[in-house]
Structure formats: C-alpha cells, structure tokens
Motif scaffolding. Structure first.
Motif, PDB file in Angstrom:
ATOM      1  N   ARG A  41      54.717  22.427   6.196  1.00 22.20           N
ATOM      2  CA  ARG A  41      55.837  21.809   6.908  1.00 22.20           C
ATOM      3  C   ARG A  41      56.627  20.861   5.998  1.00 22.20           C
ATOM      4  O   ARG A  41      57.842  20.813   6.055  1.00 22.20           O
ATOM      5  CB  ARG A  41      55.333  21.064   8.150  1.00 22.20           C
ATOM      6  CG  ARG A  41      54.780  22.002   9.207  1.00 22.20           C
ATOM      7  CD  ARG A  41      54.541  21.341  10.543  1.00 22.20           C
ATOM      8  NE  ARG A  41      54.207  22.349  11.533  1.00 22.20           N
ATOM      9  CZ  ARG A  41      55.100  22.969  12.306  1.00 22.20           C
ATOM     10  NH1 ARG A  41      56.366  22.641  12.252  1.00 22.20           N
ATOM     11  NH2 ARG A  41      54.734  23.895  13.156  1.00 22.20           N
TER      12      ARG A  41
ATOM     13  N   TRP B 235      58.561  22.919   3.427  1.00 23.32           N
ATOM     14  CA  TRP B 235      59.757  23.440   4.073  1.00 23.32           C
ATOM     15  C   TRP B 235      60.847  22.362   4.134  1.00 23.32           C
ATOM     16  O   TRP B 235      62.009  22.609   3.834  1.00 23.32           O
ATOM     17  CB  TRP B 235      59.374  23.930   5.481  1.00 23.32           C
ATOM     18  CG  TRP B 235      60.559  24.151   6.306  1.00 23.32           C
ATOM     19  CD1 TRP B 235      61.316  25.280   6.360  1.00 23.32           C
ATOM     20  CD2 TRP B 235      61.171  23.191   7.163  1.00 23.32           C
ATOM     21  NE1 TRP B 235      62.363  25.069   7.205  1.00 23.32           N
ATOM     22  CE2 TRP B 235      62.300  23.810   7.710  1.00 23.32           C
ATOM     23  CE3 TRP B 235      60.880  21.880   7.521  1.00 23.32           C
ATOM     24  CZ2 TRP B 235      63.146  23.161   8.600  1.00 23.32           C
ATOM     25  CZ3 TRP B 235      61.719  21.234   8.396  1.00 23.32           C
ATOM     26  CH2 TRP B 235      62.822  21.875   8.929  1.00 23.32           C
TER      27      TRP B 235
ATOM     28  N   LYS C   3      64.663  22.516   2.451  1.00 23.66           N
ATOM     29  CA  LYS C   3      65.871  22.395   3.255  1.00 23.66           C
ATOM     30  C   LYS C   3      66.674  21.147   2.884  1.00 23.66           C
ATOM     31  O   LYS C   3      67.903  21.184   2.814  1.00 23.66           O
ATOM     32  CB  LYS C   3      65.515  22.368   4.746  1.00 23.66           C
ATOM     33  CG  LYS C   3      64.866  23.657   5.231  1.00 23.66           C
ATOM     34  CD  LYS C   3      65.619  24.866   4.723  1.00 23.66           C
ATOM     35  CE  LYS C   3      64.958  26.170   5.012  1.00 23.66           C
ATOM     36  NZ  LYS C   3      65.478  27.272   4.151  1.00 23.66           N
TER      37      LYS C   3
ATOM     38  N   ARG D 242      62.463  15.249  21.383  1.00 27.52           N
ATOM     39  CA  ARG D 242      61.388  14.743  20.548  1.00 27.52           C
ATOM     40  C   ARG D 242      61.202  15.686  19.357  1.00 27.52           C
ATOM     41  O   ARG D 242      60.860  16.850  19.546  1.00 27.52           O
ATOM     42  CB  ARG D 242      60.104  14.697  21.386  1.00 27.52           C
ATOM     43  CG  ARG D 242      58.858  14.321  20.618  1.00 27.52           C
ATOM     44  CD  ARG D 242      58.830  12.877  20.212  1.00 27.52           C
ATOM     45  NE  ARG D 242      58.776  11.969  21.344  1.00 27.52           N
ATOM     46  CZ  ARG D 242      57.660  11.378  21.781  1.00 27.52           C
ATOM     47  NH1 ARG D 242      56.512  11.602  21.172  1.00 27.52           N
ATOM     48  NH2 ARG D 242      57.689  10.575  22.813  1.00 27.52           N
ATOM     49  N   LEU D 243      61.438  15.186  18.146  1.00 28.23           N
ATOM     50  CA  LEU D 243      61.400  16.052  16.963  1.00 28.23           C
ATOM     51  C   LEU D 243      60.111  15.866  16.175  1.00 28.23           C
ATOM     52  O   LEU D 243      59.602  14.752  16.055  1.00 28.23           O
ATOM     53  CB  LEU D 243      62.589  15.740  16.049  1.00 28.23           C
ATOM     54  CG  LEU D 243      63.981  15.871  16.659  1.00 28.23           C
ATOM     55  CD1 LEU D 243      65.039  15.399  15.667  1.00 28.23           C
ATOM     56  CD2 LEU D 243      64.259  17.310  17.078  1.00 28.23           C
ATOM     57  N   ARG D 244      59.603  16.952  15.626  1.00 29.58           N
ATOM     58  CA  ARG D 244      58.516  16.856  14.653  1.00 29.58           C
ATOM     59  C   ARG D 244      59.009  16.078  13.428  1.00 29.58           C
ATOM     60  O   ARG D 244      60.225  16.046  13.164  1.00 29.58           O
ATOM     61  CB  ARG D 244      58.114  18.249  14.174  1.00 29.58           C
ATOM     62  CG  ARG D 244      57.256  19.027  15.145  1.00 29.58           C
ATOM     63  CD  ARG D 244      57.027  20.400  14.535  1.00 29.58           C
ATOM     64  NE  ARG D 244      56.226  21.253  15.375  1.00 29.58           N
ATOM     65  CZ  ARG D 244      54.897  21.236  15.426  1.00 29.58           C
ATOM     66  NH1 ARG D 244      54.208  20.397  14.664  1.00 29.58           N
ATOM     67  NH2 ARG D 244      54.247  22.051  16.227  1.00 29.58           N
TER      68      ARG D 244
ATOM     69  N   GLU E  63      59.042  16.751  10.193  1.00 28.26           N
ATOM     70  CA  GLU E  63      59.863  17.482   9.215  1.00 28.26           C
ATOM     71  C   GLU E  63      61.222  17.864   9.802  1.00 28.26           C
ATOM     72  O   GLU E  63      62.219  17.939   9.082  1.00 28.26           O
ATOM     73  CB  GLU E  63      59.112  18.709   8.673  1.00 28.26           C
ATOM     74  CG  GLU E  63      59.063  19.918   9.603  1.00 28.26           C
ATOM     75  CD  GLU E  63      57.963  19.822  10.657  1.00 28.26           C
ATOM     76  OE1 GLU E  63      57.327  18.761  10.771  1.00 28.26           O
ATOM     77  OE2 GLU E  63      57.755  20.829  11.381  1.00 28.26           O
ATOM     78  N   THR E  64      61.266  18.074  11.136  1.00 27.84           N
ATOM     79  CA  THR E  64      62.552  18.380  11.764  1.00 27.84           C
ATOM     80  C   THR E  64      63.430  17.131  11.781  1.00 27.84           C
ATOM     81  O   THR E  64      64.634  17.195  11.499  1.00 27.84           O
ATOM     82  CB  THR E  64      62.351  18.882  13.210  1.00 27.84           C
ATOM     83  OG1 THR E  64      61.256  19.797  13.241  1.00 27.84           O
ATOM     84  CG2 THR E  64      63.595  19.570  13.731  1.00 27.84           C
TER      85      THR E  64
ATOM     86  N   MET F 135      64.912  16.678   8.387  1.00 25.97           N
ATOM     87  CA  MET F 135      65.987  17.614   8.117  1.00 25.97           C
ATOM     88  C   MET F 135      67.254  17.264   8.899  1.00 25.97           C
ATOM     89  O   MET F 135      68.363  17.349   8.375  1.00 25.97           O
ATOM     90  CB  MET F 135      65.466  19.000   8.486  1.00 25.97           C
ATOM     91  CG  MET F 135      66.267  20.128   8.018  1.00 25.97           C
ATOM     92  SD  MET F 135      67.601  20.349   9.128  1.00 25.97           S
ATOM     93  CE  MET F 135      66.686  20.171  10.654  1.00 25.97           C
ATOM     94  N   VAL F 136      67.090  16.840  10.147  1.00 27.79           N
ATOM     95  CA  VAL F 136      68.251  16.426  10.944  1.00 27.79           C
ATOM     96  C   VAL F 136      68.904  15.193  10.309  1.00 27.79           C
ATOM     97  O   VAL F 136      70.131  15.121  10.192  1.00 27.79           O
ATOM     98  CB  VAL F 136      67.824  16.148  12.409  1.00 27.79           C
ATOM     99  CG1 VAL F 136      68.919  15.408  13.172  1.00 27.79           C
ATOM    100  CG2 VAL F 136      67.479  17.454  13.118  1.00 27.79           C
TER     101      VAL F 136
ATOM    102  N   THR G 284      70.883  16.215   7.278  1.00 28.58           N
ATOM    103  CA  THR G 284      72.108  16.919   7.694  1.00 28.58           C
ATOM    104  C   THR G 284      73.174  15.930   8.171  1.00 28.58           C
ATOM    105  O   THR G 284      74.347  16.024   7.787  1.00 28.58           O
ATOM    106  CB  THR G 284      71.791  17.907   8.842  1.00 28.58           C
ATOM    107  OG1 THR G 284      70.806  18.839   8.389  1.00 28.58           O
ATOM    108  CG2 THR G 284      73.034  18.665   9.289  1.00 28.58           C
TER     109      THR G 284
END
Lengths: 237, 237
Positions: free
Chosen positions: A91, A94, A98, A217-219, A221-222, A225-226, A229
């Motif tokens: 994760r 990844w 990204k 609710r984000l993990r 790694e998400t 990345m958000v 971005t």
C-alpha cells in the motif's frame, strides 16, 4: 516517437559521454532492443534532461555520447508530505508511485504514536520513485527522507504552510479551502488509527492548520494520494 | 467503539430480522468473533444504515434483529467516470477501490479504439467496491456498469457537465477550472495510448469539454483517481 528516457544518477550537467550501469544497460539494449546510433534520453533526477546517441550497445555497459542538455525548471512552490507508513508494504509502495506521478518534492516517513511501521527499505522504495518519475516524464526525483518522529517534524519543520489531516470531530476546513496558492506546503497524514489527541494538540500549538480531505473515511495511503492531488491542483494556480 | 458494518444486499428498508449469507456470517462470527447479543451495523448499498443485534451467532447463517434504520442522503451532484480498463487487472482493481473510498456514483468501463481490455469480471470487481464502501464508512455502493463503447457513451450520455481528459497538445483547461459546482458531471479517461484524434473530435462535437488533470503524464488508473478526487473536492462546495 517519444524518446526512451533512462535514469543516470551520476551524470554531470556538463558530461560529454556516459556509461549506463548494468541494469539500465540491460533494459536499454536487451529489453528495448536499442542499438548503436539510436537516440535516447537521460535524466539525472535533479532537473537535467539529456539527449544522447548510443555509441556502444554493450548490454552490460552501454555507452552514449551526449548531444544536448536542457535544464527543466523546478516546480514551485514545493510540496511535501509526512505520512505514516502502513504495515502492508504494497500500500505504501503504491502511494509512492502515485505521489511521484502526480508530483511531490519531499516524502517523510512519519513515526507517530500509533504508527505500524518505522523501518523502510530505501533502495527498493527509491527504485519505485525512479520508475514513476520516468513513466510520468518528469526530471526531478522526489526526496525520500529517513523516518522522522512526529515530535521532531513538529519542532523542526518550518515550511510556510503546515497542515495536519485528522479524523477527530473537531473544527476543520477542507484542505482546498485552507491552502494558499504560491506558498510552500507540507501536510501530515496519520496511521490507520489516526493521530492521538495529544499529537493533534501539539501540532495545533505549533501552528499546523487542521484539515479534512473530504467527507469519507480514507485509508492512510488514499489520504496521502488525495492530499498530494489537492496540493498539486491548488498550489500552482 | 465503532460498530462493525456488514453488507446486506437483499435486506429491505422495513425488515425486522435478517440472515447474513455464508461468507458474511463466517467473517462476522469466526473472524471478528461476534456473539449473540452483540450490536452490529448493516448496509444495503442503497443508502440505508441498519443497527441490529445478533440473535443467533451461527457461523453459516448468522441471524440478527433490526433495532434501527436510518436513511443516509445521497451525494449530490452525481459523479460518474468512464475509464478504459488496463490490461493489468491489479491496476484497475486498485482504481476501483480508491474511487469508491473517495466517492463516485457510477463507473463505466470504456471501450475505445486503443483499449487493451473489453471484458470485466463483475463479481470480483463488485466485491472490491463493497469492501471499499464499508471500509470508508459509506452507504451507497457505486454502480459498475457493463462495458460501453466510446461511441455509445458519446451518443447516449446526457450528464449536465461532460469532460474528456486527453494528452494531445491542444487547448485545454484544467478540470478544476472547467468544472461548475452543483451540476452532475462525467469524465472520460482513455487507455495508455490515449484517445485517437478522431475520438476526441467526436467528443468535442458532442459538447464534451477537453480538460487536463495536471502537468505530468499520468497512467490511466492514476488519471482516473485524480479525476475522482478533483470532482469530489469541487462539485460539493
């Protein structure tokens, strides 16, 4: 057709010739089947883009002659992220791929109270950064720093805009509303169990702005990345 | 402590009792070690959130009694993405997980001239959407449509705001600048080799707005994830 670009970490801006290392030579000659006379690109990861001609298609020590060098301007303002590394290595790998594709300058593995991991494999992770840099046609390699404790980052980091993303139901703005274009920024992303209330308090006292990255609710790694971005889309307006 | 929430696709809004299927029962009773008397949550993926008490902790047919039902408002305006599926299944599965976490209503596998893949495994992909929905504490399951041809989408989709992201060096705005808050939106993301010039022309004639997702060259799944992030951060202001 687009030029194949290879990583040349030890090339100098004024180099006239260059010999690729064994892995890169193999990839260039055996996998991509380039030959003497072909034109290729080289990137040093420090903003220099080289055009070169293969002079010896040796599959272990491919030699090239440099024909042009261009300096690519760095992205400004700078974007940094300090992020708790997940137990699941896939994760975070990844995330590194990204974040590099989208554009990030500095990545700091953050060791907080509830972090699941405080050791990293810099060589493996750096090779992910290199691949993603080349893939996304960029010429600056993100800096992957050594792991730092939460407290150390809070006490030493002097980036102009400092944000902390957390999930406690306290007053927070969205990152997009809070961020000011044109100023360097860093954001802290916590582990799966979030930062502790004490950590959040320490950050607020040090001038960190608490932010949310959306309504779900984000993990870890998400969330990272958000954040990358949204920094990329707002800072360089 | 937060309630464990399980997927109950066939529950009705006015159900008084419910029996979990074998996989869910096993996960609830054997893996999470819930017992008769424990309180759990159920989600039907259609916006209903149930609170329930386990009445029979059978590891194959776990039965619960519903104690409360809440209707969660749908996210408005709606966000859709039509995206070319990558040859590498792992990359598109990763996209589906992340898009669900961040928030998306409809995902259409897009079959364009240079697409690498036009078949999907709906069951496997739906289970990824379900996990990501539960993980991110949402109550609407994104709709994964059957693959559609580029031409079919262009001719039939009537979403208020229609965008196409492409890499040709033509006049484009950034998605963030082009998008209007408050109106439903769809964006088309092409395959690794991009849309063809003819496809882009067809989209422009049908009123699609050409956009860029940033200054770097993104992989298909990264472009999809960036588009979903930017739609989520701009549409619901």
């Amino acid at each position: 057709m687009e030029l194949s670009v290879f990583y040349a970490p030890d090339i100098l801006p004024d180099s006239q010739t260059y010999t690729m290392n064994e892995d890169t030579s193999k990839y260039c000659i055996q996998v991509l089947r380039h030959e003497t006379g072909d034109q290729v690109g080289l990137a040093d990861g420090k903003g220099h883009k080289f055009t070169a001609t293969i002079t010896d298609d040796n599959r272990k020590r491919c030699m090239v002659s440099i024909t042009a060098m261009e300096t690519i301007p760095a992205v400004s303002p700078s974007r940094s992220i300090a992020i708790a590394f997940t137990k699941n290595a896939g994760r975070i790998e990844w995330f590194l791929e990204k974040a590099t594709e989208i554009g990030i300058e500095t990545i700091i593995p953050l060791v907080s109270h509830r972090s699941e991991k405080d050791k990293i494999k810099p060589e493996r992770l750096n090779s992910i950064l290199v691949s993603a840099m080349l893939q996304s046609q960029q010429f600056y390699l993100p800096v992957l720093e050594a792991p730092q404790s939460f407290e150390h980052i809070i006490k030493t980091n002097k980036t102009a805009q400092r944000f902390i993303a957390h999930c406690l139901p306290e007053q927070k703005q969205s990152l997009v509303e809070a961020i000011k274009p044109g100023e360097d920024a860093i954001i802290l992303i916590g582990p799966e169990g979030d930062f502790t209330a004490a950590e959040i308090q320490m950050a607020l006292q040090a001038g960190y702005i608490p932010v949310t990255l959306g309504n779900t609710r984000l993990r870890t790694e998400t969330a990272g990345m958000v954040a990358v971005t949204l920094m990329a889309s707002t800072l360089n307006k």
